[in-house]
Motif scaffolding. Structure first.
Motif, PDB file in Angstrom:
ATOM      1  N   LYS A 130     -36.509 114.768 -22.030  1.00  0.00           N
ATOM      2  CA  LYS A 130     -37.633 115.217 -21.169  1.00  0.00           C
ATOM      3  C   LYS A 130     -37.033 115.903 -19.869  1.00  0.00           C
ATOM      4  CE  LYS A 130     -42.199 114.492 -19.176  1.00  0.00           C
ATOM      5  NZ  LYS A 130     -42.068 114.940 -17.842  1.00  0.00           N
ATOM      6  N   LYS A 131     -36.100 115.352 -19.059  1.00  0.00           N
ATOM      7  CA  LYS A 131     -35.899 115.611 -17.856  1.00  0.00           C
ATOM      8  C   LYS A 131     -34.763 116.861 -18.183  1.00  0.00           C
ATOM      9  CE  LYS A 131     -34.542 115.518 -13.510  1.00  0.00           C
ATOM     10  NZ  LYS A 131     -35.349 115.841 -12.355  1.00  0.00           N
ATOM     11  N   ALA A 132     -33.738 116.763 -18.940  1.00  0.00           N
ATOM     12  CA  ALA A 132     -32.776 117.552 -19.371  1.00  0.00           C
ATOM     13  C   ALA A 132     -33.458 119.083 -19.845  1.00  0.00           C
ATOM     14  CB  ALA A 132     -31.961 117.208 -20.723  1.00  0.00           C
ATOM     15  N   ARG A 133     -34.744 118.855 -20.770  1.00  0.00           N
ATOM     16  CA  ARG A 133     -35.408 119.968 -21.271  1.00  0.00           C
ATOM     17  C   ARG A 133     -35.913 120.676 -20.020  1.00  0.00           C
ATOM     18  NH1 ARG A 133     -36.654 117.051 -26.195  1.00  0.00           N
ATOM     19  NH2 ARG A 133     -35.053 118.006 -27.641  1.00  0.00           N
ATOM     20  N   GLU A 134     -36.515 120.055 -19.085  1.00  0.00           N
ATOM     21  CA  GLU A 134     -37.104 120.907 -17.673  1.00  0.00           C
ATOM     22  C   GLU A 134     -35.813 121.557 -17.125  1.00  0.00           C
ATOM     23  OE1 GLU A 134     -38.468 117.429 -15.738  1.00  0.00           O
ATOM     24  OE2 GLU A 134     -40.366 117.138 -16.847  1.00  0.00           O
ATOM     25  N   LEU A 135     -34.951 120.926 -16.853  1.00  0.00           N
ATOM     26  CA  LEU A 135     -33.770 121.424 -16.147  1.00  0.00           C
ATOM     27  C   LEU A 135     -33.180 122.770 -16.994  1.00  0.00           C
ATOM     28  CD1 LEU A 135     -31.978 118.337 -14.652  1.00  0.00           C
ATOM     29  CD2 LEU A 135     -33.498 119.954 -13.367  1.00  0.00           C
ATOM     30  N   LEU A 136     -32.976 122.524 -18.272  1.00  0.00           N
ATOM     31  CA  LEU A 136     -32.430 123.660 -18.985  1.00  0.00           C
ATOM     32  C   LEU A 136     -33.403 124.912 -19.075  1.00  0.00           C
ATOM     33  CD1 LEU A 136     -31.015 121.586 -22.063  1.00  0.00           C
ATOM     34  CD2 LEU A 136     -29.629 122.828 -20.527  1.00  0.00           C
ATOM     35  N   ILE A 137     -34.697 124.592 -19.209  1.00  0.00           N
ATOM     36  CA  ILE A 137     -35.756 125.714 -18.882  1.00  0.00           C
ATOM     37  C   ILE A 137     -35.618 126.318 -17.586  1.00  0.00           C
ATOM     38  CG2 ILE A 137     -38.200 126.237 -18.538  1.00  0.00           C
ATOM     39  CD1 ILE A 137     -38.789 124.009 -20.692  1.00  0.00           C
ATOM     40  N   LYS A 138     -35.332 125.580 -16.638  1.00  0.00           N
ATOM     41  CA  LYS A 138     -35.154 126.033 -15.014  1.00  0.00           C
ATOM     42  C   LYS A 138     -33.892 126.972 -14.916  1.00  0.00           C
ATOM     43  CE  LYS A 138     -34.792 124.063 -10.612  1.00  0.00           C
ATOM     44  NZ  LYS A 138     -34.760 122.783  -9.648  1.00  0.00           N
ATOM     45  N   MET A 139     -32.823 126.720 -15.592  1.00  0.00           N
ATOM     46  CA  MET A 139     -31.537 127.348 -15.545  1.00  0.00           C
ATOM     47  C   MET A 139     -31.760 128.525 -16.714  1.00  0.00           C
ATOM     48  SD  MET A 139     -29.886 126.002 -13.310  1.00  0.00           S
ATOM     49  CE  MET A 139     -30.085 124.399 -12.347  1.00  0.00           C
ATOM     50  N   GLY A 140     -32.864 128.415 -17.432  1.00  0.00           N
ATOM     51  CA  GLY A 140     -32.690 129.559 -18.567  1.00  0.00           C
ATOM     52  C   GLY A 140     -31.534 129.510 -19.474  1.00  0.00           C
ATOM     53  N   LEU A 141     -31.753 128.055 -19.959  1.00  0.00           N
ATOM     54  CA  LEU A 141     -30.860 127.785 -21.065  1.00  0.00           C
ATOM     55  C   LEU A 141     -31.510 126.945 -22.230  1.00  0.00           C
ATOM     56  CD1 LEU A 141     -27.805 126.381 -18.576  1.00  0.00           C
ATOM     57  CD2 LEU A 141     -27.615 128.351 -20.345  1.00  0.00           C
ATOM     58  N   GLU A 142     -33.060 127.200 -22.180  1.00  0.00           N
ATOM     59  CA  GLU A 142     -33.880 126.377 -22.874  1.00  0.00           C
ATOM     60  C   GLU A 142     -33.418 126.660 -24.632  1.00  0.00           C
ATOM     61  OE1 GLU A 142     -36.222 129.902 -21.801  1.00  0.00           O
ATOM     62  OE2 GLU A 142     -34.756 128.515 -20.761  1.00  0.00           O
ATOM     63  N   ASP A 143     -32.728 127.547 -24.814  1.00  0.00           N
ATOM     64  CA  ASP A 143     -32.458 127.887 -26.410  1.00  0.00           C
ATOM     65  C   ASP A 143     -30.980 127.473 -26.612  1.00  0.00           C
ATOM     66  OD1 ASP A 143     -31.500 129.765 -24.639  1.00  0.00           O
ATOM     67  OD2 ASP A 143     -31.630 131.398 -26.064  1.00  0.00           O
ATOM     68  N   LYS A 144     -30.574 126.724 -25.683  1.00  0.00           N
ATOM     69  CA  LYS A 144     -28.954 126.376 -25.905  1.00  0.00           C
ATOM     70  C   LYS A 144     -28.834 124.906 -26.215  1.00  0.00           C
ATOM     71  CE  LYS A 144     -27.357 130.595 -25.120  1.00  0.00           C
ATOM     72  NZ  LYS A 144     -28.435 131.452 -25.756  1.00  0.00           N
TER      73      LYS A 144
END
Length: 258
Positions: A130-144
């Motif tokens: 959950k935390k990782a997904r929040e951070l990846l979204i924040k960094m523009g990496l949600e699809d990676k």
């Protein structure tokens, strides 16, 4: 003890054989502060960072995080380190982003980010993801999240390594030349992320050769040369109106190279 001080370094000394790399360095970093460290190659910047993050040991000096002592000079004049358990606790206070990303090539982005929270911090898989997904979204990496490092650009890899450091919820983040392995276009995207963290008052120490960036995001700039702090102050004081001759020479040479 000043509760605002996250990192406290006093009289730090480090030599490699005959070469004195750090000669009596003292500095503190306060909560929410962004400190930029600049200086020529070989000035001791990266060694200071490696000693502060326990990747190298000091010969002598004092090092503490949040008032918890990691090292102090003992009666024999050498640095004595805290116990293994205490150092493990202290390591949880900081994150480190390297210049060459240091991602595990055989792990996906998600596994790179969640491995330490699950195995070191013993968080549940659900919480870590959950935390990782929040951070990846924040960094523009949600699809990676299912990509491997080799499938990402250098800038994306560096953003993943920033996410990986943030996933451990550190009190302070260290960056060692975070853009030196990147071309100018990718440098911009990583600097944008660091600037965003600065706006959120993340405590950071950044060793950088990007003077314009240091001027834009740092609260304080330290200029190092020959293992000593030559000058420190606000970006305005150090980068625009330096007092020391050595700082002036460095900045003049630097602007010639740009």
């Amino acid at each position: 003890m000043n509760e605002n001080i996250i990192l406290d370094v006093r009289n730090a000394k480090k030599s490699f054989d005959e070469l004195e790399v750090l000669k009596d360095i003292s500095l503190t970093v306060n909560r929410g502060e962004v400190l930029a460290i600049i200086g020529p190659s070989g000035s001791g910047k990266s060694t200071l960072l490696r000693c502060a993050t326990l990747l190298e040991t000091l010969d002598s000096g004092y090092l503490s995080y949040l008032g918890e002592k990691a090292a102090d000079t003992g009666v024999n004049g050498r640095a004595e380190y805290a116990s293994k358990a205490e150092l493990k606790q202290i390591r949880s206070y900081f994150g480190l982003v390297f210049q060459n990303f240091n991602l595990f090539p055989h792990y996906t982005v998600m596994k790179n980010v969640t491995d330490a929270p699950i195995n070191v911090s013993k968080r549940s898989k659900a919480e870590a993801y959950k935390k990782a997904r929040e951070l990846l979204i924040k960094m523009g990496l949600e699809d990676k999240e299912n990509y491997y490092p080799c499938q990402l650009s250098g800038g994306q890899q560096q953003r993943v390594s920033i996410v990986r450091a943030l996933a451990m919820e550190p009190q302070i983040l260290f960056f060692d030349e975070p853009t030196s392995a990147l071309d100018p276009e990718l440098t911009g995207e990583v600097l944008k992320v660091i600037r965003k963290l600065a706006e959120e008052h993340m405590t950071m120490v950044i060793v950088t050769h990007e003077m314009a960036f240091a001027r834009a995001v740092a609260d304080r700039v330290i200029f190092m040369d020959g293992g000593v702090i030559v000058e420190q102050g606000s970006p305005e004081e150090v980068l625009v109106n330096p007092k020391e001759e050595r700082t002036k020479q460095f900045l003049a040479r630097y602007s010639e190279e740009q």
